[in-house]
Design an enzyme around this catalytic site. Structure first.
Site, mmCIF file in Angstrom:
data_model
loop_
_atom_site.group_PDB
_atom_site.id
_atom_site.type_symbol
_atom_site.label_atom_id
_atom_site.label_comp_id
_atom_site.label_asym_id
_atom_site.label_seq_id
_atom_site.Cartn_x
_atom_site.Cartn_y
_atom_site.Cartn_z
ATOM 1 N N ASP A 236 0.904 -1.146 0.000
ATOM 2 C CA ASP A 236 0.000 0.000 0.000
ATOM 3 C C ASP A 236 0.937 1.188 0.000
ATOM 4 O O ASP A 236 1.527 1.526 1.035
ATOM 5 C CB ASP A 236 -0.876 0.007 1.259
ATOM 6 C CG ASP A 236 -1.908 1.122 1.187
ATOM 7 O OD1 ASP A 236 -1.523 2.257 0.853
ATOM 8 O OD2 ASP A 236 -3.090 0.867 1.450
ATOM 9 N N HIS A 237 1.113 1.819 -1.153
ATOM 10 C CA HIS A 237 2.226 2.767 -1.253
ATOM 11 C C HIS A 237 2.047 3.989 -0.345
ATOM 12 O O HIS A 237 3.007 4.659 -0.024
ATOM 13 C CB HIS A 237 2.492 3.166 -2.707
ATOM 14 C CG HIS A 237 1.535 4.161 -3.274
ATOM 15 N ND1 HIS A 237 0.296 3.818 -3.754
ATOM 16 C CD2 HIS A 237 1.630 5.499 -3.439
ATOM 17 C CE1 HIS A 237 -0.312 4.903 -4.180
ATOM 18 N NE2 HIS A 237 0.463 5.942 -4.015
ATOM 19 N N HIS A 299 -5.680 2.939 0.968
ATOM 20 C CA HIS A 299 -4.874 4.086 1.410
ATOM 21 C C HIS A 299 -5.520 4.863 2.567
ATOM 22 O O HIS A 299 -4.879 5.161 3.567
ATOM 23 C CB HIS A 299 -4.653 5.062 0.256
ATOM 24 C CG HIS A 299 -4.104 4.420 -0.989
ATOM 25 N ND1 HIS A 299 -3.206 3.390 -0.952
ATOM 26 C CD2 HIS A 299 -4.316 4.670 -2.312
ATOM 27 C CE1 HIS A 299 -2.888 3.038 -2.190
ATOM 28 N NE2 HIS A 299 -3.557 3.788 -3.032
HETATM 29 C C1 BG6 Z 1 -3.340 4.739 -6.576
HETATM 30 C C2 BG6 Z 1 -4.697 4.855 -7.206
HETATM 31 O O1 BG6 Z 1 -3.286 3.645 -5.706
HETATM 32 O O2 BG6 Z 1 -3.055 5.926 -5.863
HETATM 33 C C3 BG6 Z 1 -4.776 6.069 -8.103
HETATM 34 O O3 BG6 Z 1 -4.963 3.688 -7.959
HETATM 35 C C4 BG6 Z 1 -4.354 7.301 -7.359
HETATM 36 O O4 BG6 Z 1 -6.076 6.216 -8.632
HETATM 37 C C5 BG6 Z 1 -3.026 7.085 -6.677
HETATM 38 O O5 BG6 Z 1 -4.251 8.350 -8.307
HETATM 39 C C6 BG6 Z 1 -2.670 8.249 -5.788
HETATM 40 O O6 BG6 Z 1 -1.383 8.047 -5.308
HETATM 41 P P1 BG6 Z 1 -0.408 9.256 -5.104
HETATM 42 O O7 BG6 Z 1 0.807 8.675 -4.487
HETATM 43 O O8 BG6 Z 1 -0.159 9.846 -6.453
HETATM 44 O O9 BG6 Z 1 -1.147 10.197 -4.214
#
Ligand code: BG6
Length: 549
Positions: A236-237, A299
């Site tokens: 989960d980044h 997230h």
């Molecule tokens: C991803 C989603 O996990 O996270 C995307 O699939 C979203 O839809 C993105 O745009 C947002 O990540 P970050 O790091 O750009 O805020």
């Protein structure tokens, strides 16, 4: 008005650093004041060296399934390159890209060089690139071809012998979820999930991890037949983002917040993830997902857990994850009536962002013109435990909103109305804002007396910015997560019960939205706005409003 003062950071006695906060008044009505600086002089304390708790990444081969995909080019390889540029990659490390397209090692390296030039946060340095590129290899195979895996066994053994990667393997499944099961079965059939002589083998699984509880459970049972839970890293980044990691530090390394961190002092919490981007080229994926599954299930619930969890007994991966799971279990399950009342779903229509006209979601590439997929969600969740009784957690997330930004705002209760709070117009409450991105930092809003004979009270902000205080850009989330997986630290990855618990909560909302009979409406909002008016009404009903970002 700017008043300044400074004090000594509570730093190790040998090297004190100066920390200064600047206060400035905010316009009282619009409250759009400029952010103010907090600066520390970065100082390394030699006495603290060696106390860092992070394990060291070990020599290994990282095998990326889906090596021709977008994630590899935009995130994974630039992240590995930046780890190399920072000198943190183990000396013996190889990256093997596994994908279907015909390519040689040389063409693979040339393509990746271009990608790193474009997407690396630190740009590209020719010398660093040359030594990094020498570790990159391409392995062509269909994901369903057993022979491709037999050849992979040989190739990895050869790299172990030539490059000293010691039989350690990190498999990264950066493929469509439909491919997960087949790849895992082939890895097992080729014996690639087993190791000998003290080596390790781990798997990183990209999102989406299932599309509901049943599919997540199914996927978990497939993964668990091939890899042990402690070797399974569900990514989960958001958890790799520097400021998300800082939530625990803020809460548990400071004495002043924790005593206030409960229903007695906190009025409510707002968690916002706003994006000006639309769905871009991801129409087909997004059509089957929507904002709730795409962002909230993973997230945003993870951020909520970090804000709401109890202090863990220690920093071991399972101790931290045990506490997060308890929060997920404490989320009040929603009935269809709750969903109708406490959840707003929206979809963007045409509008303008940054002066440019943008089209409606239904007009996006490979999106149904009658699509009922939500691109926006606002909801009110309750964490039913002792600490959070009666404190609403409002979550909002959306695409094509006016501005990009992810933040957590903890709004404290108003001061008692006996002295300054007596007037007809209430003074604003204290708000602690944790900015996850951009401009990572933390600010605290408080009331101050304006200089002068008259008693005029204005809100001011005490503000900390990562950029100014630490003088360097935060690493990308994928850098931290890849390093952790290479080091065997699963703290920032979701555990099986966390993922399943989150789906249990989300499924109730999805089911209410897709039940036969009358369903809650899908509300329109113009691109470039802050979402549907129904989301404002959700808070207005509780006598509150969304924070202006
Ligand atoms: C991803 C989603 O996990 O996270 C995307 O699939 C979203 O839809 C993105 O745009 C947002 O990540 P970050 O790091 O750009 O805020």
């Amino acid at each position: 008005m700017t008043a300044c003062f400074g004090w000594l950071r509570d730093s190790p006695p040998l090297i004190p650093a100066i920390l200064s906060f600047h206060f400035a008044s905010l316009p009282s009505a619009a409250k759009t004041g400029t952010a103010l600086n907090a600066t520390t002089t970065p100082s390394a304390n030699p006495l603290r060296e060696g106390l860092a708790s992070r394990p060291v990444p070990q020599p290994c081969s990282v095998v990326i399934f889906g090596a021709s995909g977008d994630l590899t080019y935009r995130k994974l390889i630039p992240a590995l390159y930046n780890i190399a540029a920072d000198g943190d990659l183990p000396a013996a490390l190889t990256v093997v890209g596994f994908a279907r397209r015909e390519k040689t090692d040389a063409t693979f390296r040339t393509e990746l060089q271009e990608a790193v030039g474009k997407f690396s946060r630190s740009g590209i340095d020719n010398e660093v690139w040359a030594s990094f590129a020498d570790r990159l290899f391409y392995h062509r195979s269909e994901f369903s071809d057993a022979d491709g895996y037999t050849r992979l066994v040989e190739r990895l053994a050869q790299l172990d012998a030539e490059r000293g990667t010691r039989g350690n393997r990190l498999f990264y499944l950066s493929v469509a979820p439909g491919e997960f099961e087949g790849i895992l079965q082939h890895l097992a059939a080729a014996g690639l999930n087993k190791t000998t002589d003290g080596a390790w083998t781990r798997v990183i699984v990209e999102k989406p991890f299932g599309t509901d509880l049943a599919t997540a459970q199914e996927l978990n049972s497939v993964v668990s037949k091939t890899f042990r839970e402690q070797d399974t890293y569900r990514i989960d980044h958001f958890l790799g983002k520097e400021t998300a990691q800082n939530i625990m530090v803020l809460r548990f390394a400071n004495g002043i917040f924790e005593p206030l961190w409960n229903h007695r002092y906190i009025d409510h919490v707002q968690i916002t993830a706003a994006e000006p981007l639309g769905v871009e080229q991801r129409g087909p994926y997004y059509e089957s997902s929507g904002a709730l599954r795409d962002m909230v299930q993973n997230h945003l619930l993870q951020l909520l857990c970090l804000v709401a969890m109890e202090p863990p007994t220690d920093l071991a991966a399972d101790s931290v994850r045990d506490e997060k799971v308890k929060v997920i279990r404490s989320l009040r399950p929603m009935s269809p009536e709750d969903v109708a009342r406490d959840v707003v779903r929206g979809q963007y229509i045409a509008g303008a962002i940054g002066g440019a006209e943008v089209k409606a979601y239904r007009a996006e590439d490979r999106v149904s013109p009658e699509s009922m997929t939500e691109t926006y969600v606002a909801l009110r969740a309750s964490v039913e435990n002792w600490r959070w009784s009666g404190v609403p957690f409002y979550i909002r997330v959306g695409k094509r909103l006016a501005k990009g930004g992810t933040e957590i705002a903890v709004q404290f209760k108003n001061a008692p109305g006996v002295l300054f709070n007596k007037g007809a117009e209430e003074l604003g409450a204290n708000v602690l804002v944790i900015r996850i991105q951009p401009d990572e930092g933390i600010s605290l809003r408080m009331q101050c007396k304006m200089p002068g004979a008259a008693l005029r009270i204005e809100p001011v902000k005490m503000d900390f910015h990562y950029g100014t205080s630490f003088g360097k850009a935060s690493p990308e989330a994928y850098e931290r997560l890849l390093l952790d997986a290479m080091s065997g630290d699963a703290t920032l990855f979701a555990r099986r019960d966390e993922v399943e618990g989150a789906w249990r909560f989300i499924d109730l909302i999805e089911n209410a939205w897709h039940a036969a009979g009358p369903q809650p409406p899908l509300c329109e909002y113009p691109s470039g706005s802050w979402g549907p008016k129904e989301a404002d009404e959700l808070l207005a009903r509780d006598g509150r409003s969304w924070r202006r970002m």
